[in-house]
Write an enzyme that holds these catalytic residues in place. Structure first.
Site, PDB file in Angstrom:
ATOM      1  N   GLU A 130      -5.160  -3.899  12.402  1.00 14.32           N
ATOM      2  CA  GLU A 130      -6.380  -3.315  11.445  1.00 14.32           C
ATOM      3  C   GLU A 130      -6.915  -4.788  10.663  1.00 14.32           C
ATOM      4  OE1 GLU A 130      -7.654  -1.056   7.480  1.00 14.32           O
ATOM      5  OE2 GLU A 130      -5.369  -1.547   7.868  1.00 14.32           O
ATOM      6  N   HIS A 131      -5.768  -5.605  10.302  1.00 12.00           N
ATOM      7  CA  HIS A 131      -6.274  -6.852   9.525  1.00 12.00           C
ATOM      8  C   HIS A 131      -5.389  -7.923  10.609  1.00 12.00           C
ATOM      9  CE1 HIS A 131      -7.889  -5.126   6.016  1.00 12.00           C
ATOM     10  NE2 HIS A 131      -6.872  -4.295   6.048  1.00 12.00           N
ATOM     11  N   HIS A 162       0.914  -1.193  -0.205  1.00 10.56           N
ATOM     12  CA  HIS A 162      -0.020  -0.008   0.003  1.00 10.56           C
ATOM     13  C   HIS A 162       1.034   1.206   0.145  1.00 10.56           C
ATOM     14  CE1 HIS A 162      -4.321  -1.018   0.356  1.00 10.56           C
ATOM     15  NE2 HIS A 162      -4.044  -2.023   0.829  1.00 10.56           N
ATOM     16  N   HIS A 202     -39.641  16.383  40.852  1.00 10.04           N
ATOM     17  CA  HIS A 202     -39.598  14.675  40.787  1.00 10.04           C
ATOM     18  C   HIS A 202     -40.429  13.973  41.708  1.00 10.04           C
ATOM     19  CE1 HIS A 202     -36.282  16.068  38.046  1.00 10.04           C
ATOM     20  NE2 HIS A 202     -35.909  14.734  37.782  1.00 10.04           N
TER      21      HIS A 202
END
Length: 437
Positions: A334-335, A266, A427
């Site tokens: 990532e992988h 890459h 409340h």
């Protein structure tokens, strides 16, 4: 430039050296953060005129304010001009990605009775509008279009647009147009980088304002998302590619070498390691790599060798399987590929990874393009707390509650007691005898 793969022996590393191995190559955005405000402001004030000007300046594309949107005829033509086999491959990938994300969809609503007469649950609805970015700086990526657009469409987002830089001819990449239509998205606009984020955040005469933007992009794109975080939502940006290839003694060293090169091509900023406890196996992988480098282009070989011979790549030589698992979980890749004849035996020890691919036939390249799970993944250790892109990124949930009279009767006294302790009179009154029967 080295043509060898570096071996990092964990037993010989100091704690500081080991921590250094866990670091990724990150883009320093300071240069871009100083410059994107001017681009953002121009798009905010000038709209399509600024987008066209930036397309001519940055993309060298002959774009005018009148042709920011890709025409339907452009998409029709893309189906005719693109190689029919490529169209069929994109169609095949789209079908797999759609099936995965359809299976990922939660039920529209669930409710559970946690006490008699007290039902609680969640209801899921899609985000109204999203912009999806398909980068083009290093090529064209129709796979990104499929991976971002299909989960948005499956989630039911009503207004989905795609932003992508124009090519030198002033047109959108034809495969991206085909991918968009196969995903179910008809609106594609010519806008790249910081100006694309600004267009989605503010809207222009042509591009509608969106609530969210997704997709990977350049440092210009990421800097603009950071600048505009208060204006348009986005998830954690995806950084440079990274992977770990985990192997045991049943693996094939030649196959490990083949897969080791995948993410390393890459770019020089990638991070890629083989993880093993066998020095003999590591040396066999190193010996096998040159055969596969010889079958790659010089540019990709240069990237791969820079990664695998440097500080952010190579072989991690662990002292034991347990030390290998510990490194993987610390790295949170990532992988992650588990190359083994018994991959599921290792899976139980893995806690942190964005994507886990099991077995020697589960090639990383197939997972990236068409296996179905999303390839837009958290990087830089973010897998410890973040998940892959999916339908949940295009959905939001509302908590739902329903109470019968018997449920109210049981819970009201407890509620009033807490409200009184905290000093909230209204409340407390709202669950008192003042409410009536």
């Amino acid at each position: 430039m080295t043509s060898s793969i570096r071996i990092h022996d964990l037993s010989a590393l100091s704690d500081a050296d080991r921590l250094e191995l866990l670091q990724r190559t990150e883009n320093d955005l300071s240069y871009f953060l100083e410059r994107v405000p001017a681009i953002i402001e121009a798009v905010r004030t000038e709209g399509d005129e600024a987008l066209a000007r930036f397309a001519r300046e940055f993309d060298r594309a002959p774009v005018t304010p009148n042709d920011i949107a890709a025409a339907d005829a452009d998409c029709d033509a893309a189906f005719q001009t693109l190689d029919p086999q490529m169209v069929e491959t994109l169609r095949y990938a789209a079908d797999n990605i759609r099936r995965y994300h359809q299976a990922q969809m939660p039920d529209e609503m669930w409710m559970k009775e946690i006490r008699p007469g007290v039902l609680v649950g969640e209801r899921f609805t899609p985000i109204d509008s999203v912009a999806l970015y398909s980068p083009r700086g290093k090529g064209s990526f129709p796979s990104v279009t499929l991976m971002t657009a299909i989960p948005a469409v499956v989630a039911g987002v009503e207004n989905v647009i795609i932003l992508t830089p124009p090519g030198p001819d002033g047109k959108v990449d034809p495969a991206t147009l085909v991918a968009a239509r196969l995903s179910g998205v008809e609106k594609v606009f010519k806008a790249g980088g910081a100006q694309a984020v600004a267009a989605a955040a503010y809207g222009t005469e042509t591009i509608p304002r969106c609530l969210k933007i997704e997709g990977p992009g350049s440092p210009w794109f990421m800097a603009a998302k950071q600048q505009l975080a208060g204006r348009i939502d986005s998830r954690l940006p995806a950084g440079p590619s990274e992977s770990l290839i985990f192997v045991d003694e049943t693996s094939d060293p030649r196959l490990a070498a083949l897969d080791l090169l995948v993410e390393s091509e890459h770019g020089a900023d990638s991070s890629v390691f083989l993880v093993t406890w066998s020095r003999a196996f590591a040396e066999a992988v190193c010996a096998a790599a040159p055969e596969f480098w010889a079958r790659m282009s010089p540019r990709r070989v240069e990237f791969s060798q820079a990664v695998l011979g440097g500080d952010n790549g190579g072989v991690i030589l662990a002292g034991s399987p347990e030390e290998a698992y510990r490194f993987i979980n610390d790295y949170a890749p990532e992988h992650l590929q588990i190359l083994s004849k018994t991959p599921f035996a290792h899976l139980t020890y893995i806690r942190n990874a964005s994507e886990i691919l099991l077995g020697e036939e589960t090639a990383g390249a197939i997972a990236n393009y068409m296996m179905g799970p999303n390839c837009v993944l958290p990087t830089s250790g973010a897998a410890k707390v973040h998940s892959p892109l999916g339908v949940h990124d295009f959905l939001k949930s509302a908590s739902v509650g329903h109470m019968t009279a018997s449920g109210y009767a049981e819970m009201a006294p407890h509620t009033r007691r807490i409200a009184t302790y905290e000093g909230f009179d209204a409340h407390a009154n709202s669950v008192s005898e003042l409410r009536g029967s």
